[in-house]
Design a protein around this motif. Structure first.
Motif, short mmCIF file in Angstrom:
data_model
loop_
_atom_site.label_atom_id
_atom_site.label_comp_id
_atom_site.label_asym_id
_atom_site.label_seq_id
_atom_site.Cartn_x
_atom_site.Cartn_y
_atom_site.Cartn_z
N GLN A 190 31.65 66.96 37.71
CA GLN A 190 32.74 67.53 36.93
C GLN A 190 33.54 66.45 36.22
OE1 GLN A 190 34.87 69.81 39.87
NE2 GLN A 190 33.69 71.67 39.50
N HIS A 191 33.82 65.37 36.95
CA HIS A 191 34.63 64.30 36.37
C HIS A 191 33.91 63.62 35.22
CE1 HIS A 191 37.81 61.28 36.36
NE2 HIS A 191 36.89 60.35 36.30
N LEU A 192 32.65 63.29 35.41
CA LEU A 192 31.91 62.61 34.35
C LEU A 192 31.70 63.50 33.14
CD1 LEU A 192 29.20 60.68 36.43
CD2 LEU A 192 31.46 59.90 35.68
N SER A 193 31.48 64.79 33.37
CA SER A 193 31.28 65.71 32.24
C SER A 193 32.55 65.87 31.43
CB SER A 193 30.81 67.08 32.74
OG SER A 193 31.83 67.75 33.45
N MET A 194 33.71 65.66 32.05
CA MET A 194 34.98 65.74 31.34
C MET A 194 35.32 64.42 30.65
SD MET A 194 38.80 66.49 32.94
CE MET A 194 38.74 65.05 34.00
N VAL A 195 35.26 63.32 31.39
CA VAL A 195 35.68 62.02 30.87
C VAL A 195 34.83 61.58 29.68
CG1 VAL A 195 35.78 59.55 31.41
CG2 VAL A 195 36.72 61.23 33.01
N ALA A 255 19.80 64.69 37.76
CA ALA A 255 20.29 65.86 37.04
C ALA A 255 21.12 65.40 35.83
CB ALA A 255 21.15 66.73 37.95
N ARG A 256 20.80 65.93 34.67
CA ARG A 256 21.52 65.53 33.47
C ARG A 256 22.90 66.19 33.42
NH1 ARG A 256 19.23 65.71 27.26
NH2 ARG A 256 21.18 65.12 26.22
N ILE A 257 23.91 65.40 33.10
CA ILE A 257 25.29 65.88 33.04
C ILE A 257 25.54 66.50 31.67
CG2 ILE A 257 27.71 65.24 33.18
CD1 ILE A 257 26.21 65.07 35.81
N ARG A 258 26.07 67.72 31.67
CA ARG A 258 26.41 68.42 30.44
C ARG A 258 27.89 68.26 30.14
NH1 ARG A 258 21.56 68.80 28.16
NH2 ARG A 258 20.01 69.50 29.72
N PRO A 259 28.26 68.23 28.88
CA PRO A 259 29.68 68.00 28.55
C PRO A 259 30.57 69.20 28.87
CG PRO A 259 28.41 68.47 26.56
CD PRO A 259 27.42 68.35 27.68
N TRP A 260 31.80 68.90 29.25
CA TRP A 260 32.83 69.93 29.43
C TRP A 260 33.91 69.70 28.38
CZ3 TRP A 260 38.13 69.61 31.02
CH2 TRP A 260 38.72 70.86 31.23
N ASP A 261 34.03 70.62 27.46
CA ASP A 261 35.00 70.52 26.36
C ASP A 261 36.33 71.11 26.83
OD1 ASP A 261 36.48 70.57 24.06
OD2 ASP A 261 35.23 72.04 23.02
N GLU A 299 34.91 87.01 28.62
CA GLU A 299 34.44 88.11 29.45
C GLU A 299 33.84 87.65 30.76
OE1 GLU A 299 31.79 90.46 27.13
OE2 GLU A 299 33.32 91.03 25.66
N ASP A 300 33.16 86.52 30.77
CA ASP A 300 32.46 86.06 31.97
C ASP A 300 33.44 85.34 32.90
OD1 ASP A 300 30.69 83.51 33.18
OD2 ASP A 300 29.75 85.50 33.34
N GLU A 301 33.54 85.79 34.16
CA GLU A 301 34.47 85.19 35.12
C GLU A 301 34.15 83.72 35.38
OE1 GLU A 301 37.78 85.42 37.78
OE2 GLU A 301 37.01 86.91 36.36
N LYS A 302 32.85 83.41 35.47
CA LYS A 302 32.44 82.02 35.71
C LYS A 302 32.85 81.13 34.55
CE LYS A 302 28.43 79.14 36.78
NZ LYS A 302 26.96 79.11 36.99
N ALA A 303 32.67 81.63 33.32
CA ALA A 303 33.05 80.84 32.14
C ALA A 303 34.56 80.61 32.11
CB ALA A 303 32.60 81.56 30.87
N TRP A 304 35.33 81.61 32.52
CA TRP A 304 36.79 81.47 32.57
C TRP A 304 37.18 80.38 33.57
CZ3 TRP A 304 41.40 82.26 30.50
CH2 TRP A 304 42.53 82.21 31.31
N ASN A 305 36.59 80.40 34.75
CA ASN A 305 36.92 79.41 35.77
C ASN A 305 36.51 78.01 35.33
OD1 ASN A 305 37.99 81.35 37.52
ND2 ASN A 305 36.02 81.75 38.48
N GLN A 306 35.35 77.89 34.68
CA GLN A 306 34.91 76.59 34.20
C GLN A 306 35.85 76.05 33.13
OE1 GLN A 306 30.87 77.37 32.95
NE2 GLN A 306 30.00 76.73 34.91
N ALA A 307 36.33 76.93 32.26
CA ALA A 307 37.24 76.49 31.20
C ALA A 307 38.56 75.99 31.77
CB ALA A 307 37.49 77.64 30.22
N GLY A 308 38.92 76.48 32.96
CA GLY A 308 40.15 76.02 33.60
C GLY A 308 40.07 74.61 34.13
#
Length: 495
Positions: free
Chosen positions: A193-198, A217-223, A261-270
């Protein structure tokens, strides 16, 4: 001429003291990856093995690598003065990050590096060895015995650098009572989580500037800004500062929960810390995220705190690395404070974003579905009484006005009931449910069937025509300007 005496610090004492900078495993690993980016690496491979007989963490890149002389200099503490101008893409500053980040987690730091066409150069700090070195700075020139497989991976590359941590006495696995590979589960989750954010701006796009792998495992970006979501509301980018230090600032109001709409997407965006903690400023230097959230001590009339009503507000700030001192960037690259000459302007910009974010939060359900309606009629209004907020029925609302005007002079029951409603609005209960329990009040017409909404619209339409003498077209137009029917124009057309 001044008289002086040389007073070098004992190596073992200073090295042990440098372990207390307050890195976590994920922030320490991110600091090492900064060096890989500066070395123009396109791939970085992080391997974390805590369950093996000899636990280790390794970070291998395919960057330009270092010669033996350059590696020796890089392993010195304070290898370069922070006052020396850096290359524009350099993510370092103090010449301490490699050592302090590594010592914060491990007692043994090995760095092996290879230039294109060159041999592998190796240097190692071992704190246990330093403890027996009578205070001397003895930098080892060989890797530990079990480092062979790691060195072989580097040798197979054209160029690159390997950072290897052994004797992991301060890595906290953060696990439950599970055994085996599951031990490091929580640590791995927080690291990813930290690397995908930073590094999200390096990881984004079809041809990213960097590919980052953790245990294969390849890290995906978190915008942090959900900038690709259609309901995200960005503000125009503004440039502030002097001609020699241009700072770019851009605000974002993120979509409310009913727009995702997706609960998982909402939590990830937080974010990993949740929506409330993730609000505020996001400070970048050369596309690398330094500070994630918080209001930097800004605010008017007093410093703002993170609260529920402004959780959708996030502001991106891009700094050049020449501004490290002005913004008080620390060694860990995790804290910043804006200079005095920018605080007022940043506060003004944040006020606008916070205000818009609060409107989206309070009137959720009205954004992204239909265009905003000018002069929207609401049955409630906020007023100030004795310096405090109170809520009153808006008597100029078309329906409220009709009801009150149609009362018999001797029948004040409806007016009395309006007063009772106004003085019993459960503000405390709403606040507790929203802030303390994390609940959001139901959106307008939640639980109502389409036929029930249509029936209410039909009754109100008749009231407007009968009580205010409006034509049918005029009544329909006025109903469309009433909350929450401004979001249900299609139902009004069906009547």
């Amino acid at each position: 001429m001044q008289e002086y005496e040389d007073a070098p610090p004992p190596a073992d004492a200073l090295a042990e003291s440098l372990r207390g900078f307050g890195y976590s495993a994920e922030t320490a690993i991110a600091d090492i990856i900064d060096n890989s980016i500066t070395a123009k690496a396109r791939n970085v491979f992080v391997n974390v093995e805590l369950a093996a007989g000899t636990p280790f963490i390794s970070i291998l890149d395919d960057g330009e690598g270092m010669s033996e002389k350059t590696l020796r200099e890089a392993m010195k503490l304070g290898s370069q003065s922070p006052l020396i101008p850096r290359a524009e893409a350099d993510l370092g500053r103090f010449g301490l990050g490699l050592k302090t980040a590594s010592f914060s987690q491990a007692r043994s730091l090995t760095v092996a590096s290879k230039r294109k066409g060159g041999e592998v150069a190796i240097r190692r700090w071992d704190l246990d060895y330093l403890a027996d070195s009578k205070g001397e700075w003895r930098l080892l020139t060989s890797a530990p015995e079990d480092a062979g497989p790691h060195i072989e991976r580097l040798e197979k590359q054209e160029s690159g650098t390997l950072v290897l941590w052994n004797k992991l006495d301060r890595v906290r696995p953060r696990h439950s009572a599970a055994v085996g590979g599951a031990k490091s589960h929580l640590l791995m989750e927080q690291l990813e989580q930290h690397l995908s954010m930073v590094f999200h701006r390096y990881l984004e796009g079809g041809q990213p500037k960097l590919k980052l792998h953790v245990n294969a495992a390849r890290i995906r970006p978190w915008d942090p800004f959900l900038s690709s979501h259609p309901a995200c509301r960005p503000s125009p980018e503004e440039t502030v500062g002097t001609a020699n230090a241009r700072i770019r600032v851009k605000g974002f109001v993120l979509p409310n929960k009913d727009m995702i709409e997706d609960e998982k997407a909402w939590n990830q965006a937080g974010g990993s810390e949740g929506w409330v903690t993730s609000q505020g400023f996001y400070i970048y230097r050369n596309d690398r995220l330094l500070v994630a959230g918080g209001w930097l001590g800004l605010g008017r009339p007093r410093p703002w705190v993170r609260d529920e009503t402004h959780k959708l507000a996030r502001i991106r700030v891009d700094l050049p690395n020449s501004e490290d001192a002005a913004w008080q960037i620390d060694v860990k690259k995790s804290d910043a404070s804006p200079p005095e000459n920018l605080r007022a302007r940043l506060t003004d910009l944040a006020l606008a974003i916070r205000g818009e974010a609060r409107s989206v939060f309070v009137h959720r359900g009205e954004y992204g579905k239909s265009p905003k309606v000018a002069n929207l009629a609401r049955p409630w209004k906020s007023v100030r009484i004795g310096g405090q907020s109170a809520y009153r029925i808006d008597t100029i609302h078309p329906v409220a006005s009709y009801i009150l005007s149609s009362l018999d002079d001797d029948d004040r029951s409806i007016a009395a009931f309006f007063k009772l409603l106004e003085n019993t609005v459960p503000v405390e209960k709403i606040w507790i449910d929203t802030v303390e329990q994390g609940e959001l009040p139901a959106t307008p017409f939640s639980g109502e069937t389409r036929e029930q909404i249509r029936a209410l619209a039909r009754d109100l339409l008749a009231s407007l025509m009968r009580g205010r003498g409006l034509s049918e077209d005029e009544a329909r137009a006025q109903l469309r300007r009433m909350a929450p029917f401004d979001q249900h124009s299609e139902i009004i057309d069906e009547i």
